[in-house]
Scaffold this active site. Structure first.
Site, PDB file in Angstrom:
ATOM      1  N   SER A 140     -32.330  40.536 -30.878  1.00 30.64           N
ATOM      2  CA  SER A 140     -31.058  40.988 -30.312  1.00 30.64           C
ATOM      3  C   SER A 140     -30.054  41.022 -31.461  1.00 30.64           C
ATOM      4  CB  SER A 140     -30.597  39.980 -29.262  1.00 30.64           C
ATOM      5  OG  SER A 140     -29.246  40.180 -28.902  1.00 30.64           O
ATOM      6  N   TYR A 153     -29.099  31.343 -26.029  1.00 35.62           N
ATOM      7  CA  TYR A 153     -29.612  32.689 -26.324  1.00 35.62           C
ATOM      8  C   TYR A 153     -29.473  33.000 -27.817  1.00 35.62           C
ATOM      9  CZ  TYR A 153     -30.295  37.738 -25.451  1.00 35.62           C
ATOM     10  OH  TYR A 153     -30.757  39.024 -25.440  1.00 35.62           O
TER      11      TYR A 153
HETATM   12  P1  NAD Z   1     -34.881  42.049 -17.807  1.00 34.65           P
HETATM   13  O1  NAD Z   1     -34.301  40.925 -17.031  1.00 34.65           O
HETATM   14  O2  NAD Z   1     -34.761  43.451 -17.278  1.00 34.65           O
HETATM   15  O3  NAD Z   1     -36.443  41.788 -18.078  1.00 34.65           O
HETATM   16  C1  NAD Z   1     -36.921  40.533 -18.473  1.00 34.65           C
HETATM   17  C2  NAD Z   1     -38.428  40.511 -18.314  1.00 34.65           C
HETATM   18  O4  NAD Z   1     -38.888  39.208 -18.688  1.00 34.65           O
HETATM   19  C3  NAD Z   1     -38.888  40.752 -16.872  1.00 34.65           C
HETATM   20  O5  NAD Z   1     -40.097  41.468 -16.882  1.00 34.65           O
HETATM   21  C4  NAD Z   1     -39.126  39.320 -16.365  1.00 34.65           C
HETATM   22  O6  NAD Z   1     -40.047  39.252 -15.280  1.00 34.65           O
HETATM   23  C5  NAD Z   1     -39.673  38.682 -17.619  1.00 34.65           C
HETATM   24  N1  NAD Z   1     -39.595  37.228 -17.623  1.00 34.65           N
HETATM   25  C6  NAD Z   1     -38.522  36.445 -17.376  1.00 34.65           C
HETATM   26  N2  NAD Z   1     -38.883  35.146 -17.434  1.00 34.65           N
HETATM   27  C7  NAD Z   1     -40.205  35.118 -17.728  1.00 34.65           C
HETATM   28  C8  NAD Z   1     -41.147  34.081 -17.920  1.00 34.65           C
HETATM   29  N3  NAD Z   1     -40.836  32.780 -17.798  1.00 34.65           N
HETATM   30  N4  NAD Z   1     -42.425  34.416 -18.212  1.00 34.65           N
HETATM   31  C9  NAD Z   1     -42.798  35.726 -18.299  1.00 34.65           C
HETATM   32  N5  NAD Z   1     -41.938  36.752 -18.126  1.00 34.65           N
HETATM   33  C10 NAD Z   1     -40.656  36.442 -17.849  1.00 34.65           C
HETATM   34  O7  NAD Z   1     -34.235  41.918 -19.262  1.00 34.65           O
HETATM   35  P2  NAD Z   1     -34.108  42.952 -20.486  1.00 34.65           P
HETATM   36  O8  NAD Z   1     -32.682  43.241 -20.669  1.00 34.65           O
HETATM   37  O9  NAD Z   1     -35.067  44.068 -20.366  1.00 34.65           O
HETATM   38  O10 NAD Z   1     -34.534  41.993 -21.681  1.00 34.65           O
HETATM   39  C11 NAD Z   1     -35.754  42.086 -22.378  1.00 34.65           C
HETATM   40  C12 NAD Z   1     -35.612  41.468 -23.746  1.00 34.65           C
HETATM   41  O11 NAD Z   1     -34.652  42.211 -24.493  1.00 34.65           O
HETATM   42  C13 NAD Z   1     -35.114  40.015 -23.723  1.00 34.65           C
HETATM   43  O12 NAD Z   1     -35.777  39.268 -24.704  1.00 34.65           O
HETATM   44  C14 NAD Z   1     -33.652  40.160 -24.064  1.00 34.65           C
HETATM   45  O13 NAD Z   1     -33.145  39.008 -24.659  1.00 34.65           O
HETATM   46  C15 NAD Z   1     -33.700  41.317 -25.032  1.00 34.65           C
HETATM   47  N6  NAD Z   1     -32.418  42.001 -25.194  1.00 34.65           N
HETATM   48  C16 NAD Z   1     -31.791  42.572 -24.138  1.00 34.65           C
HETATM   49  C17 NAD Z   1     -30.583  43.208 -24.324  1.00 34.65           C
HETATM   50  C18 NAD Z   1     -29.846  43.883 -23.223  1.00 34.65           C
HETATM   51  O14 NAD Z   1     -28.699  44.293 -23.439  1.00 34.65           O
HETATM   52  N7  NAD Z   1     -30.421  44.061 -22.051  1.00 34.65           N
HETATM   53  C19 NAD Z   1     -30.028  43.256 -25.615  1.00 34.65           C
HETATM   54  C20 NAD Z   1     -30.691  42.650 -26.667  1.00 34.65           C
HETATM   55  C21 NAD Z   1     -31.898  42.031 -26.443  1.00 34.65           C
END
Ligand code: NAD
Length: 258
Positions: A140, A153
């Site tokens: 991130s 985080y």
């Molecule tokens: P999201 O909530 O849409 O998806 C998260 C996924 O992780 C889901 O499939 C969920 O079921 C799974 N998950 C959660 N806890 C879990 C566990 N204990 N075991 C297995 N799976 C688990 O979130 P997202 O925004 O798509 O985030 C995905 C990644 O991208 C994360 O690592 C997040 O930190 C990173 N990220 C997101 C953003 C953003 O703006 N959305 C920005 C930077 C980084």
């Protein structure tokens, strides 16, 4: 056009958001897919099947090393190998340090950071044996800079960037690479919850809350998309990226350029 025909990709947390978007791009490029995560697993499987790719789902909880091991055993049994590992599973919680729930701290460190160590341990022996592999850690902008209220985080994502560098160094003389992608805001359920909280706290409409969240951090004023991140991951899988090692590739609408 990079092809992943005959290769297998395992994407953690791929039932939603960024993980599902990346899985779809890798599947369209020809990879077999191992999905992981909770929620609407049937819809995620159907989205991959729609590309024509072979797909399985394993519900390993990323807090549990034994379940991660079982997921890799299932992947190897079904497809013979894991060639591309995308460490994507992650959760968020926003609160000041003094009132930050300690169990939530442990969960964020386990899911957003330690799971990447456990999966990498599982993936590396096979990748080394075949002298080809791609490990892509979805960190991130918070792997590079901080934001108030996001202690766990930010700590976990900085840790994941560190793990990326060490993995890249330990594989530097092989055909295995490890890199991090560092997105800014992407409109997924993880960010929607922050928008809803902001709207409730400040009495804003959903549109105003979205604009405020972006306006505070992301100069482009628009969200990064899961498909854009999927195509970055595919680029890191290409032969031309063979010497991209230990990089932190931002896709953040200018967030960290400020
Ligand atoms: P999201 O909530 O849409 O998806 C998260 C996924 O992780 C889901 O499939 C969920 O079921 C799974 N998950 C959660 N806890 C879990 C566990 N204990 N075991 C297995 N799976 C688990 O979130 P997202 O925004 O798509 O985030 C995905 C990644 O991208 C994360 O690592 C997040 O930190 C990173 N990220 C997101 C953003 C953003 O703006 N959305 C920005 C930077 C980084």
């Amino acid at each position: 056009m990079t092809t992943l025909n005959g290769k297998t990709a395992l994407v953690t947390g791929s039932t939603s958001g960024i993980g599902l978007g990346i899985a779809q791009v890798l599947a369209r490029a020809g990879a077999n897919l191992v999905l992981n995560g909770f929620g609407d697993t049937e819809a995620a499987i159907a989205a991959i099947e729609a590309t024509g790719a072979a797909v399985i789902h394993h519900p390993a909880d990323m807090r549990r090393p034994d379940e991660i091991e079982a997921m890799f055993a299932m992947a190897r049994q079904r497809f013979g190998a894991v060639d591309v590992l995308v460490n994507n599973a992650g959760i968020q919680h926003v609160a000041p340090i003094e009132s930050f729930d300690t169990r939530t701290w442990d969960d964020i460190l386990a899911i957003n950071l330690s799971s990447g160590f456990h999966t990498t341990r599982q993936a590396l022996p096979g990748m080394r044996a075949r002298n080809w592999g791609r490990i892509i850690n979805i960190a991130s902008v918070h792997g590079l800079v901080g934001s108030a209220g996001k202690s766990a985080y930010v700590a976990a994502k900085h840790g994941l960037v560190g793990l990326t560098k060490v993995t890249a160094l330990e594989t530097a003389r092989t055909g295995v690479t490890c890199n991090a992608i560092c997105p800014g805001f992407v409109l997924t359920p993880l960010v929607q919850r922050q928008i809803d909280d902001l709207a409730a706290r400040e009495g804003l409409s959903a549109d105003d809350a979205r604009a405020r969240l972006l306006g505070e951090k992301q100069p482009s004023g628009r969200f990064v998309t899961p498909a854009e991140l999927g195509n970055l991951a595919l680029m890191l899988c290409s032969p031309e990226a063979a010497e991209v090692r230990g990089a932190t590739w931002v896709a953040d609408g200018g967030w960290t350029a400020q």
